[in-house]
Design a protein around this motif. Sequence first.
Motif, PDB file in Angstrom:
ATOM      1  N   VAL A 156      54.644  -6.744 -41.357  1.00 33.97           N
ATOM      2  CA  VAL A 156      53.599  -7.539 -42.014  1.00 33.97           C
ATOM      3  C   VAL A 156      53.946  -9.021 -41.933  1.00 33.97           C
ATOM      4  O   VAL A 156      53.114  -9.857 -41.551  1.00 33.97           O
ATOM      5  N   LEU A 157      55.173  -9.351 -42.279  1.00 36.15           N
ATOM      6  CA  LEU A 157      55.622 -10.748 -42.242  1.00 36.15           C
ATOM      7  C   LEU A 157      55.481 -11.319 -40.827  1.00 36.15           C
ATOM      8  O   LEU A 157      54.953 -12.422 -40.629  1.00 36.15           O
ATOM      9  N   ARG A 158      55.933 -10.553 -39.831  1.00 36.73           N
ATOM     10  CA  ARG A 158      55.865 -11.002 -38.437  1.00 36.73           C
ATOM     11  C   ARG A 158      54.437 -11.291 -37.999  1.00 36.73           C
ATOM     12  O   ARG A 158      54.145 -12.345 -37.419  1.00 36.73           O
ATOM     13  N   ASP A 159      53.515 -10.369 -38.294  1.00 34.02           N
ATOM     14  CA  ASP A 159      52.153 -10.499 -37.771  1.00 34.02           C
ATOM     15  C   ASP A 159      51.333 -11.528 -38.541  1.00 34.02           C
ATOM     16  O   ASP A 159      50.508 -12.244 -37.948  1.00 34.02           O
ATOM     17  N   VAL A 160      51.519 -11.608 -39.846  1.00 34.14           N
ATOM     18  CA  VAL A 160      50.803 -12.615 -40.632  1.00 34.14           C
ATOM     19  C   VAL A 160      51.195 -14.012 -40.167  1.00 34.14           C
ATOM     20  O   VAL A 160      50.342 -14.895 -39.981  1.00 34.14           O
ATOM     21  N   ILE A 161      52.489 -14.217 -39.947  1.00 31.54           N
ATOM     22  CA  ILE A 161      52.973 -15.518 -39.481  1.00 31.54           C
ATOM     23  C   ILE A 161      52.462 -15.809 -38.067  1.00 31.54           C
ATOM     24  O   ILE A 161      51.974 -16.906 -37.777  1.00 31.54           O
ATOM     25  N   TYR A 162      52.544 -14.827 -37.174  1.00 31.30           N
ATOM     26  CA  TYR A 162      52.175 -15.066 -35.771  1.00 31.30           C
ATOM     27  C   TYR A 162      50.695 -15.409 -35.635  1.00 31.30           C
ATOM     28  O   TYR A 162      50.335 -16.366 -34.936  1.00 31.30           O
ATOM     29  N   VAL A 163      49.840 -14.641 -36.295  1.00 28.13           N
ATOM     30  CA  VAL A 163      48.400 -14.912 -36.189  1.00 28.13           C
ATOM     31  C   VAL A 163      48.072 -16.280 -36.765  1.00 28.13           C
ATOM     32  O   VAL A 163      47.271 -17.041 -36.206  1.00 28.13           O
ATOM     33  N   SER A 164      48.711 -16.635 -37.875  1.00 29.80           N
ATOM     34  CA  SER A 164      48.444 -17.931 -38.503  1.00 29.80           C
ATOM     35  C   SER A 164      48.942 -19.096 -37.655  1.00 29.80           C
ATOM     36  O   SER A 164      48.243 -20.095 -37.467  1.00 29.80           O
ATOM     37  N   GLU A 165      50.147 -18.963 -37.125  1.00 29.29           N
ATOM     38  CA  GLU A 165      50.784 -20.078 -36.430  1.00 29.29           C
ATOM     39  C   GLU A 165      50.368 -20.185 -34.960  1.00 29.29           C
ATOM     40  O   GLU A 165      50.314 -21.284 -34.405  1.00 29.29           O
ATOM     41  N   GLU A 166      50.110 -19.044 -34.309  1.00 28.31           N
ATOM     42  CA  GLU A 166      49.921 -19.053 -32.864  1.00 28.31           C
ATOM     43  C   GLU A 166      48.498 -18.739 -32.396  1.00 28.31           C
ATOM     44  O   GLU A 166      48.123 -19.116 -31.287  1.00 28.31           O
ATOM     45  N   ILE A 167      47.717 -18.029 -33.211  1.00 26.13           N
ATOM     46  CA  ILE A 167      46.388 -17.583 -32.757  1.00 26.13           C
ATOM     47  C   ILE A 167      45.279 -18.432 -33.366  1.00 26.13           C
ATOM     48  O   ILE A 167      44.502 -19.075 -32.644  1.00 26.13           O
ATOM     49  N   ARG A 168      45.198 -18.452 -34.694  1.00 20.83           N
ATOM     50  CA  ARG A 168      44.100 -19.159 -35.354  1.00 20.83           C
ATOM     51  C   ARG A 168      44.202 -20.670 -35.117  1.00 20.83           C
ATOM     52  O   ARG A 168      45.240 -21.279 -35.330  1.00 20.83           O
ATOM     53  N   GLY A 169      43.095 -21.258 -34.703  1.00 23.57           N
ATOM     54  CA  GLY A 169      43.054 -22.698 -34.511  1.00 23.57           C
ATOM     55  C   GLY A 169      43.768 -23.190 -33.275  1.00 23.57           C
ATOM     56  O   GLY A 169      43.832 -24.401 -33.024  1.00 23.57           O
ATOM     57  N   ASN A 170      44.298 -22.288 -32.476  1.00 23.01           N
ATOM     58  CA  ASN A 170      45.014 -22.673 -31.257  1.00 23.01           C
ATOM     59  C   ASN A 170      44.004 -22.795 -30.119  1.00 23.01           C
ATOM     60  O   ASN A 170      43.370 -21.808 -29.745  1.00 23.01           O
ATOM     61  N   PRO A 171      43.827 -23.985 -29.561  1.00 25.40           N
ATOM     62  CA  PRO A 171      42.845 -24.152 -28.483  1.00 25.40           C
ATOM     63  C   PRO A 171      43.157 -23.300 -27.254  1.00 25.40           C
ATOM     64  O   PRO A 171      42.287 -23.095 -26.403  1.00 25.40           O
ATOM     65  N   ARG A 172      44.378 -22.806 -27.187  1.00 28.11           N
ATOM     66  CA  ARG A 172      44.755 -21.939 -26.067  1.00 28.11           C
ATOM     67  C   ARG A 172      43.951 -20.646 -26.073  1.00 28.11           C
ATOM     68  O   ARG A 172      43.688 -20.051 -25.035  1.00 28.11           O
ATOM     69  N   PHE A 173      43.533 -20.204 -27.276  1.00 29.80           N
ATOM     70  CA  PHE A 173      42.768 -18.968 -27.393  1.00 29.80           C
ATOM     71  C   PHE A 173      41.322 -19.319 -27.759  1.00 29.80           C
ATOM     72  O   PHE A 173      41.031 -19.691 -28.896  1.00 29.80           O
ATOM     73  N   ALA A 174      40.419 -19.188 -26.813  1.00 30.23           N
ATOM     74  CA  ALA A 174      39.007 -19.482 -27.059  1.00 30.23           C
ATOM     75  C   ALA A 174      38.364 -18.240 -27.685  1.00 30.23           C
ATOM     76  O   ALA A 174      37.795 -17.393 -26.973  1.00 30.23           O
ATOM     77  N   LEU A 175      38.481 -18.124 -28.997  1.00 30.66           N
ATOM     78  CA  LEU A 175      38.035 -16.908 -29.670  1.00 30.66           C
ATOM     79  C   LEU A 175      36.517 -16.753 -29.706  1.00 30.66           C
ATOM     80  O   LEU A 175      36.015 -15.722 -30.162  1.00 30.66           O
ATOM     81  N   ASP A 176      35.797 -17.767 -29.244  1.00 32.58           N
ATOM     82  CA  ASP A 176      34.342 -17.655 -29.141  1.00 32.58           C
ATOM     83  C   ASP A 176      33.923 -17.118 -27.779  1.00 32.58           C
ATOM     84  O   ASP A 176      32.730 -17.080 -27.456  1.00 32.58           O
ATOM     85  N   THR A 177      34.903 -16.674 -26.983  1.00 34.77           N
ATOM     86  CA  THR A 177      34.612 -16.073 -25.685  1.00 34.77           C
ATOM     87  C   THR A 177      35.270 -14.704 -25.607  1.00 34.77           C
ATOM     88  O   THR A 177      36.278 -14.435 -26.282  1.00 34.77           O
ATOM     89  N   SER A 178      34.725 -13.847 -24.760  1.00 36.61           N
ATOM     90  CA  SER A 178      35.273 -12.506 -24.601  1.00 36.61           C
ATOM     91  C   SER A 178      36.703 -12.547 -24.065  1.00 36.61           C
ATOM     92  O   SER A 178      37.604 -11.874 -24.577  1.00 36.61           O
ATOM     93  N   GLY A 179      36.927 -13.364 -23.042  1.00 38.57           N
ATOM     94  CA  GLY A 179      38.253 -13.461 -22.455  1.00 38.57           C
ATOM     95  C   GLY A 179      39.284 -14.005 -23.426  1.00 38.57           C
ATOM     96  O   GLY A 179      40.443 -13.581 -23.435  1.00 38.57           O
ATOM     97  N   GLY A 180      38.866 -14.947 -24.269  1.00 39.47           N
ATOM     98  CA  GLY A 180      39.785 -15.525 -25.246  1.00 39.47           C
ATOM     99  C   GLY A 180      40.234 -14.516 -26.283  1.00 39.47           C
ATOM    100  O   GLY A 180      41.410 -14.485 -26.680  1.00 39.47           O
ATOM    101  N   VAL A 181      39.313 -13.661 -26.741  1.00 41.06           N
ATOM    102  CA  VAL A 181      39.665 -12.630 -27.724  1.00 41.06           C
ATOM    103  C   VAL A 181      40.629 -11.631 -27.101  1.00 41.06           C
ATOM    104  O   VAL A 181      41.630 -11.236 -27.710  1.00 41.06           O
ATOM    105  N   THR A 182      40.328 -11.196 -25.875  1.00 41.88           N
ATOM    106  CA  THR A 182      41.206 -10.248 -25.196  1.00 41.88           C
ATOM    107  C   THR A 182      42.604 -10.842 -25.012  1.00 41.88           C
ATOM    108  O   THR A 182      43.616 -10.145 -25.190  1.00 41.88           O
ATOM    109  N   ASP A 183      42.666 -12.122 -24.698  1.00 44.26           N
ATOM    110  CA  ASP A 183      43.960 -12.788 -24.544  1.00 44.26           C
ATOM    111  C   ASP A 183      44.725 -12.790 -25.867  1.00 44.26           C
ATOM    112  O   ASP A 183      45.945 -12.566 -25.896  1.00 44.26           O
TER     113      ASP A 183
END
Length: 480
Positions: free
Chosen positions: A125-152
Amino acid sequence: MPFQLRAEEKLVPNAGTIQPMEYEVIDTQVSPTGRLEILSRTEAAKLLDIGHGGLHQLYRDCSLAVLNCGNELDDGKELLERYRDFDIRIMQRQRGIKLDIKGAPASAFVDGKMITGIREHLFAVLRDVIYVSEEIRGNPRFALDTSGGVTDAVFHILRNASVLQPRTDPNLVVCWGGHSVGREEYEYTKVIGYQLGLRGLDICTGCGPGAMKGPMKGAAIAHAKQRIGTGRYIGFTEPGIIAAEAPNPIVNELVIFPDVEKRLEAFVRAGHGFVVFPGGAGTAEEILYILGVLLHPSNADVPFPLVFTGPKSAENYFRQIDQFVGATLGVEAQRLYKIIIDDPVQVAREIQAGIKLVRNFRKQQRDSYYFNSMLKIEHDFQRPFHPSHENMRKLKLHRNQPRHTLAANLRRAFSGVVAGNVKNEGIREIEKHGSFEIQGDAAIMGPMDALLASFVAQQRMKLSSKKYNPCYRIVAETAA
């Protein structure tokens, strides 16, 4: 620090007195297991922050759910209220972090020591909560408004959790099914897991009790008999459902995804064969998700072993599921799966043969064995759906759309029912505004109403309440 056992107290409604609860809690401190033994000051501060933008509430609620393993409670709101004094804090020390835990369910401990599997889950839980917050959300590297970005993003969450393993042949079987199943069906899931395990296959489930736990138990015994010491029992969950379906301790690889849509995509990207057991609205959601993905024209040639199975007593259940699929999505959708009743050996052989086709196909296409990147998943299946009353009313449940799009909307409808049944946020929404209203073409609403009614009659909707009060109302629209 020695553990401290104490009885919780609660105010009994209309009694005006304080009485001891019927369960006990423990205060303790634990050190990390696994990779995440240190945190930056920023990460620790976020986990302690209870304000807007902080992670403490999310981290606290997921941790409580993990510690609640083994208790028959599938109501997220009730769990949070029962252990309202529970808290978990990060203690920064020179040699790394420690978790200071107050008011944890005593069932997570044996003679005052936390069960090893639960302790591992706590740090997942600690690992995944931290990773999603620090590396996924708000990271321009992941275009979550696109299909490819979500899959990435799904790929990176799986890789960070060390789920993706190169240089291994396909052997991961995803098992879906209800957490609220009868004894006969539960025993059947164990036999299926046993037959899969004898053939060297690993298991991935939603990680909870019932049909999610049974296959892992059976496979663990089979792996022991075959002297397979590297058996994998992978569990995928998300914050909304984890409180209602606490990870069972057999899970040796737990991943918490930020929402149900990424969780579902992770199943189909990581799995090689799929077995569906009887279940309720959540299982119907999973079935509609995978059928919708497979109905997309781009996926017509992708091999995807999919078997529905249960004991003889579940034959009528699958007949109802098959009728619903035929009535809403058509014969083409019915051809995407096989129904095998009361024959675990045949199920295992069917899945094993299907996985061989998967291996050959990916080898020819030069696609990886560990992540199904060739499968086309449209953004309709990836956008997080918030089951509010307004959003449930707006669902487009009519035939004037591609079948895979209809499947995506039907999936959202059943997702809303799941939320209203067992998720904390959904339950509160129902308490505040009444039942969700699900409306659409009569030709679709009729079969949906019948299917949901059968789930209620078969007691597949909820464990924690003897009488089920529907959180939905079906409205059939007549053609003009």
